[in-house]
Design an enzyme around this catalytic site. Structure first.
Site: not given
Ligand code: GLU
Length: 471
Positions: A249-253
């Site tokens: 997800s966006k948390r990973h970039g």
């Protein structure tokens, strides 16, 4: 084994409800690679029947991403919203054959039934109230304009078997599947129906998609059976996870394909990387597109979820940048310079700049940072000024200034000679002399080779920039 008795036809069928995710791009890629390997077709179909969530921007993002990644499609893009007449024809056929029926139950009624099932700890399934209606009742309700959806009539016996090319054999008892809505009360057909009609009428032989669709497949198989059609071969790909093994997800970039374009990645590097998430060929890491086309096989796709590792992608991108032809990178560089307010069409300068920065850049963004000195003067930040352009550095800067001013052959040999001579004469280290010049000319302490910078800027600009730190 991939069955190829018919001309193989693959498709990528994204729903345009956001940007194109790297996971979606990998799905597209596997379809594309096999289509090319087997001399088949690759079809792009936009599944835009969810009118509330589909947007024109998202359609554009899908097309842009596919083009940027150079995954050319042979047919399409088809749009499901333009195919409603076709879907309705097939729905009518099922109704006529009593394989589908109108359902007049209201959402409140269905909700109450669902709640009751839950309370009684039964699996909530439609109880077929409307299937039991007499023909005349149905006609009466329809002619009085009563709202209704259309449901597919599922079997109570037998089972559906999927021989998935990745997951292996999957079996589901048909009594577990309730009567699927194939057309909503608003007249729009539902995903599981449209996908079958499309895959069937488009002659799709292989469906490679994310395993979030594995639950839908038995329903789709029922529909193929109802139409007496042979289903395609299915391959459901495991999810892509972040390095922490949680769903990517966006948390990973960045997860959007076009974000990688903006960050300065090369399409071939991203393609290479995406192919390798969840698929391997011996211990090879670097694949040209042709290599991928030849070596990819669905049998070697891992059953376990793949991990998206941004560091590995960055490493691979650096490798691609180093191995690219400067002329090719020079065509890509202007976009990243424009983001820095630099507009130029000096192609030969771009080529020169690529040559001096290629070894040091892992992305085109990094490259643009390294070479913007050629177009604009950047004031170094305070820390750099204090460290490299303070009082004690001024005499060194002045020495360089004087020598450059007198230098007649302003080429690499001449410039190099200025510095080597100064090192010999003063006993200073090269860094002590070169680093202040680097910071004065580029505004940064990391840059391409200082002699190259000086040569590219030319005498006048060099002297003008250095002189600002001599006062
Ligand atoms: N439109 C579906 C999605 O974007 C894919 C459908 C399919 O591949 O069958 O998830």
């Amino acid at each position: 084994m991939v069955n190829t008795s018919k001309k193989p036809r693959f498709r990528f069928a994204p729903s345009p409800t956001g940007y194109l995710h790297v996971g979606g791009a990998r799905t597209a890629l596997y379809n594309y690679l096999l289509a090319r390997q087997l001399g088949g077709d690759f079809i792009l179909r936009i599944e835009d029947t969810d009118l509330e969530r589909s947007t024109p921007e998202s359609i554009q993002a899908i097309l842009d991403s596919m083009k940027w990644l150079k995954m050319e499609w042979d047919e399409g893009p088809y749009f499901q919203t333009k195919r409603f007449d076709l879907y309705n024809q097939y729905i009518d056929q099922l109704i006529k054959e009593k394989k589908a029926y109108p359902c007049f139950c209201t959402s409140q009624e269905l909700e109450a039934k669902r709640a009751l099932a839950q309370k009684e700890k039964r699996k909530p399934m439609y109880d077929r109230t409307c299937y039991k209606l007499s023909t005349s009742d149905v006609e009466k309700k329809i002619s009085s304009g009563e709202k209704h959806c259309i449901r597919f009539h599922s079997h109570d016996e037998g089972s559906i078997i999927i021989n998935d090319l990745v997951k292996g054999r999957v079996e589901i008892a048909e009594k577990e599947l309730d009567d699927l809505i194939i057309r909503r009360t608003d007249g729009s057909p539902t995903y599981n129906f449209t996908v079958v009609i499309d895959d069937m009428t488009m002659g799709i032989t292989h469906v490679i998609r994310g395993d979030d669709h594995l639950n839908n497949t038995p329903r789709q198989m029922q529909l193929y059976q109802a139409f007496g059609a042979t289903p395609p071969q299915f391959a459901h790909l495991p999810l892509i996870l972040g390095t922490d093994k949680k769903r990517l997800s966006k948390r990973h970039g960045a997860t959007s394909v076009m974000a990688y374009y903006e960050m300065g990645y090369l399409p071939d590097a991203l393609i290479n990387y995406l192919a390798r998430i969840g698929w391997a060929y011996k211990d090879q890491e670097v694949f040209t597109r042709q290599d991928l086309i030849e070596k990819f096989s669905i049998e070697s796709v891992s059953k376990a979820a793949g991990v998206f590792n941004p560091e590995k992608l960055l490493w691979l991108n650096g490798l691609y940048i180093r191995e690219s032809k400067p002329e090719d990178l020079a065509k890509l560089l202007p976009h990243y310079l424009e983001k820095r307010g630099i507009i130029s069409n000096d192609t030969s300068l771009f080529v020169e700049l690529v040559k001096i920065s290629q070894e040091k850049s892992k992305t085109l963004e990094e490259m643009a940072d390294l070479v913007d000195f050629a177009f604009k003067e950047t004031r170094p930040d305070e820390a750099l000024q204090n460290k490299f352009l303070g009082k004690e550095n001024k005499p060194h800067l002045k020495l360089v200034y004087d020598r450059l001013e007198k230098l007649e052959n302003f080429d690499i040999a001449g410039i190099t000679n200025v510095f080597t001579t100064l090192v010999q004469e003063t006993g200073l280290k090269l860094g002590q002399i070169a680093q202040p010049v680097r910071v004065a000319l580029s505004g940064k302490n990391i840059s391409p080779g200082i002699y190259e910078i000086i040569r590219i800027l030319g005498k006048k600009t060099c002297l003008a920039r250095i002189s600002k730190y001599l006062e």
